[in-house]
Write an enzyme that holds these catalytic residues in place. Structure first.
Site, PDB file in Angstrom:
ATOM      1  N   SER D 261       0.864  -1.160   0.000  1.00 54.34           N
ATOM      2  CA  SER D 261       0.000   0.000   0.000  1.00 54.34           C
ATOM      3  C   SER D 261       0.896   1.204   0.000  1.00 54.34           C
ATOM      4  O   SER D 261       2.005   1.165   0.553  1.00 54.34           O
ATOM      5  CB  SER D 261      -0.876  -0.033   1.250  1.00 54.34           C
ATOM      6  OG  SER D 261      -1.236   1.268   1.628  1.00 54.34           O
ATOM      7  N   ARG D 298     -25.460  -6.301 -44.056  1.00 51.78           N
ATOM      8  CA  ARG D 298     -24.372  -5.791 -43.188  1.00 51.78           C
ATOM      9  C   ARG D 298     -24.968  -4.702 -42.307  1.00 51.78           C
ATOM     10  O   ARG D 298     -25.646  -3.792 -42.805  1.00 51.78           O
ATOM     11  CB  ARG D 298     -23.204  -5.199 -44.005  1.00 51.78           C
ATOM     12  CG  ARG D 298     -22.040  -4.712 -43.097  1.00 51.78           C
ATOM     13  CD  ARG D 298     -20.685  -4.905 -43.768  1.00 51.78           C
ATOM     14  NE  ARG D 298     -20.725  -6.141 -44.522  1.00 51.78           N
ATOM     15  CZ  ARG D 298     -20.348  -6.255 -45.795  1.00 51.78           C
ATOM     16  NH1 ARG D 298     -19.841  -5.227 -46.431  1.00 51.78           N
ATOM     17  NH2 ARG D 298     -20.464  -7.412 -46.411  1.00 51.78           N
TER      18      ARG D 298
END
Lengths: 425, 425, 425, 425
Positions: D261, D298
């Site tokens: 940390s 498409r």
């Protein structure tokens, strides 16, 4: 497709790195201003906080093992500094302070061009709304021809959506944009009694709002902002869907894009609108990937899961806004084709108009029956003439069958949308 | 689990039906006020607009074939009325006008109890924040013990989230709540020149905002409102997750719920929090199921897909708020157990405090090294005494190892959250 | 819109209640068969396990306070039985055993009609594919006219999607459908050494697969099944979108639905397709609302959050399948209009064909240049005749400009799709 | 956090580029093999299809304006080749053929390491399940202590989930992985009668399945694959959530990660599990961002919206699998602490055991009453001794209160899970 516009550069790895460094630099200055660290150290730190001087790649790869990029960033930054200065880097802050505040800086920098492009899109809509207040066309519901409208009203509807969504984004940004500064568990304990003073100074350095308290696990700011980005992308997506539909060869009421195809040279693909639609398809899932349920003083996963979608929402929305602005500014409207499509629709789309005209003479029920019968007969005018036995003059019948006479409040609505845009945007 | 609180009844089939009838009744009165339909007809229609007088089941089943419930509703309503009155029902409106306006009425009626329950939840948080400003506990990041905090600050964080999310919901409702009235394609053509007058009168009848123009396919109102419901449910979910975690037998810092289990009589399940978490799990997907991309003048599917998620978001949020209020009002806090867990954490959680104290004497770098070494040795005090060779008095060491002395700005943050709550909620 | 088809009734409250009772009845019989409870008690319990004999409303309202419906169900059931029998109800089971197993029974019962409707939809597609193998039309990419195709190939593509998605659903159901039986923490401890015997007997009673071990917090079964429902709804949504687009008045290549509008009698709304699209819009969010992250031996919220979306996914998919089957069975295809639209498209859509024909004579590069120039000139034939100086005979040119001659493998693809359907569905 | 494991490199821009080039190279060879283009041209093209020889940046920026990356890729590739060869590049294909087939190649390459890491994770779970079949611990439901279990069974549950999800992914990949080759509108028209031959040859070149017909707008392959990735990430997320919960300092039954940390040197953050949880949080939204509703031949947007989520799902799942494998291989299990937590739970968790033992003597109803009363009294043994007046010997009471004697089928379930793993993975 998703990297158009000015926002993309502001959510790049380098931009995030710089935003984190901006926090560290400002923190050093704030700490010095409050007498917690030496002024000279703050100056040295501040000067070192430039992304170009750090090894972004190394920070990126280290980020993985530590679980967040702030730890290696601080380590890299310290390694560049004299040992008596290095210790003052990051003084009082926790990793999440750096990253969350950087997110706010990134958001402010990236959303500015988005708002600009959204304004361009709105402005183009306003121009279209005004220019086409008399460009009559068929309105379509469930993709079926319904009753007449004007293209200006359609554009006014687009405008209203963009203006509202843009305003929501401005508001969400204002509401969200706050300093994050709480230290390890949100108490600023390591600063003793000086926490609030440093926080105020730091907020001022970065021109960020100072929140009532740290928001390490109170994520309405983040989620609210991303949701607002989703609103804007969606509002633009609505415009794009309409444009794609109007651009179909069989409809041909607008033309947009240059497109090009690897196999079909004759095609004119509405690429900008397609791109906006692709962006709009993305956002809801991005919004849904964020969680507000963050554990205790720092979440175990939900926080880390925010970083990429946060950037993604900004980048994709920025792209949508840039494409939409370009598309709307260059949109070609074919009023004659709109008129043609309306004519082809036949008298059927004037049924409602006929009913309303007749109702005043023969009552609503009989009017409906007469019109339905007349429409079924194929030749509406003759059928009505017979059915009405002269109650309506040919001129009155013409009027009832004239789309131009059946636009109701369309003009008034356009005016209102333009007024709202003028006032609000 | 998902039907708690007052909102559920306001999104029932019957409630929707009544809201649609409220629209039809008000429309008749507005049309009469503008001279478009006979006053007597309006009175008759208005009187007939009661859900209890219609066959909700029949309307529901017919809705399927017509694609929306407004068509059979109008048919049912007309069938109940004299033939000379029936025709004036729904005069000038389209199905979407009825349903969207009904959605707004439903939202207003259902969100009122949600805001009430959210306020109860906020109030309970405020009480906890104030009462526990000195209830010291360990702060936890990534579910690991980090540094000390107080329970009051945790409650203040919950409070801040609920207050913000509730305020966003109030704002989203105000921003969203508008009349829908545009007729077939959004021009109000069937009302001729009287459209705006009727619209104004109708909005006044229903006490709804009159929007600049119809929003049939401009859905930021709907999506913004549902997103705001999501924010509130999420903010409550954060509280619930914390409570579930604190309620674990091994943590035991709070007690909540009566639970009961079909096989384990000894268990005390945190049912209210579990219910809130279940609600919070649901909302992001509900928000994501809405689309802003509505085609032309009425969408082919995206509009229809809104109805159920809209009700669901309201019902689930209402349930979350009701459960959360109850849970918070009855939450039992065990300050002694918090203290015990903090003690068990050992001196490790005071490392940051030690470093900060020592840094003033020996510099940050040496302070960090000394503390790390001391913590590794097992007996922090002795190790530090040796390492420091008397630079810190036993009293100073005690202070540095005392959690109560390491709370930084916790109290100030609590005060700020309470002030914000007092001012804003 | 969302309650069409046979699945809705199988996910009603009554259906769930009966499924839970089916579990309890089968459990009693299995326990008796293994000698753990008296045979007479099992018979009495078994006979009492009928939803019509219990107070569903009371169970529903009690469910809220206990956190799940199994607790009040067991209580209600016990209350109906003699005291010496009541105790044997639910013997060895935990609430989640009842509810998860009931979910499986519900799924099996509800998915059967869905598969039936999906097969009807597939069958209708197969018929269309076969009947329209020579119905020439323009293919469209990005909603722009591209090159010719046949309607049969489009239908074959729909067929392939439905067949694949239906097969995935069959497979997902087979993979998911397993008994849940683990007792309080998944060990079946309360049954001592008899757990596996009872489990085997219970699985046999209910005709469910016996899983390797309980899956209280291993939710791939649930999520996999719901995802497969999403696939099917989406595959149907693709068909519906095409039908809505082809139904546009300006395109008019198919007709579908009877629709009806509250204000426009002339309209023919494609209601079935719109309904399918609404269903398809819903599912992705429903899928996303499920979590696989369930804590320890029973989740605190994620499990409870499954119930409604699970039913919803089934109901909405069932509705989509029923609407789609009906729509496809009644679809009217207008081959002449398809031909007209193709003709209107002009020679541009044959550009690729021309290039391919010319390339064999003059090389690809020159062919492309010639065709591009010819298309630009407006009169393709003349331009090409000049440019080619007779290299292509008029007959060859006609052939190159004839859509019928430019269908490539369309017929073969249709045959393959039909073969796959014949083999797989 | 999201780039761990071998998959990330396989979805990079360079990897996509190479996959597209692999298609173009194979297409040239297939066309040559079928006699459609000169063999020498095919060799030249094939040799040029190396990502390192093209300007990826230029292709990327051009992709934006054309709407997809295949157009500039083909242009760049042609520009590198002699003019008589350049024309044969991309012969017969459309952009979507290149990109979709590349997606399949990318998926195959990227999912291989994912399956490898998932197998490592499964193997580690199997080892834990076997090693800890007698490591007794408390089972937890709704995060509350319930009844005893063994850690081996918990690991067996993890194993079962990973094995199932991995198997689903294998299956989804096999089902999905097919060549895309249809030309402009899915008919392969430009190849005349040779389409199927080229397709077969191309599929063989790339070792891909040849589908019945092109799937340009039939997207169950894509969505099914991404959904399966979601299942695996979720199954791993379940493990990670358990590990994070068990790693809490107050629980301390396992240790994982090294963490670190920026401010708290004493902390050991469960970083690998946190990373897995972050990945699991992301996937549902990614899945939901895909649409199966692709228009005509498409899609106008839905296809383009797939590209990023497709890569993202792979990358994030790959990261989850790599983190999970590492985490599980290094997991430290503290059996003594498990025993301690179980002891602290007290006799309450043996209530079910007591009831079952007593029921055989005094009937179920009286057994329940006695146990409830005894638990309420605080001293269970004494209370029961009094209540039972000697019906249970002290040894029998000890046995009923002994967790080791109350594990039911736990061992058998472990064996089954291991057998399934041995057979299936």
């Amino acid at each position: 497709v998703f990297g158009r516009g000015g926002a993309a550069a502001q959510v790049s790895g380098a931009a995030w790195l710089q935003a984190m460094l901006d926090f560290e630099g400002a923190l050093a200055r704030a700490n010095a201003a409050c007498g917690l660290i030496p002024g000279a150290a703050a100056e040295t730190i501040s000067a070192a906080c430039s992304a170009s001087r750090l090894d972004a790649g190394a920070i990126g790869s280290s980020a993985a093992s530590g679980g967040n990029p702030a730890i290696p960033l601080v380590a890299e930054l310290r390694a560049k500094l004299p040992s008596d200065v290095a210790g003052w880097v990051h003084f009082g802050a926790t990793s999440q302070d750096v990253i969350d505040t950087a997110a706010m800086l990134v958001a402010r920098r990236a959303i500015a061009p988005i708002l600009g492009d959204a304004l361009r899109a709105a402005s183009a809509c306003a121009t279209l709304a005004d220019a086409h207040r008399d460009t009559i066309m068929i309105g379509r519901t469930l993709l079926q021809q319904a009753v007449p409208t004007v293209f200006g009203l359609k554009a006014a509807g687009w405008l209203a959506g963009i203006v509202r969504a843009r305003r929501e984004l401005v508001r969400a940004l204002e509401s969200a944009i706050a300093l994050q500064f709480g230290g390890a568990a949100g108490t600023l304990a390591s600063l003793g009694d000086d926490g609030l003073r440093v926080a105020a100074s730091l907020a001022a350095e970065l021109a960020l709002t100072e929140p009532a308290l740290p928001w390490h696990t109170e994520r309405t700011r983040i989620v609210g902002l991303v949701a607002a980005l989703g609103l804007l992308t969606g509002a633009l997506g609505k415009v794009a869907r309409d444009v794609v539909l109007l651009s179909q060869n069989e409809v041909a009421e607008v033309r947009s894009g240059q497109g090009g195809s690897s196999t079909m040279p004759h095609k004119r693909n509405p690429v900008p609108s397609v791109a906006v639609l692709a962006c709009a398809q993305r956002l809801p899932g991005v919004v849904a990937s964020l969680s507000l349920v963050h554990e205790h003083e720092r979440a175990a996963g939900a926080w880390h899961a925010e970083w990429e979608p946060f950037s993604e929402a900004i980048r994709v929305t920025g792209s949508a806004a840039a494409w939409a602005a370009e598309m709307l500014e260059e949109l070609e409207v074919d009023g004659e084709q709109m008129r043609r499509n309306l004519s082809m629709a036949g008298d059927g789309v004037m049924a409602e108009s006929l009913v309303m005209t007749l109702a005043a003479r023969v009552g609503l029920a009989r009017a409906r029956a007469l019109v339905e019968e007349a429409l079924g007969s194929g030749d509406v005018r003759t059928a009505l003439a017979v059915g009405l036995a002269g109650e309506l003059s040919p001129e009155e019948l013409d009027a009832a069958l004239s789309p131009e006479r059946y636009l109701g409040s369309a003009h008034a609505f356009i005016d209102r949308a333009l007024a709202e845009y003028g006032a609000g945007a």
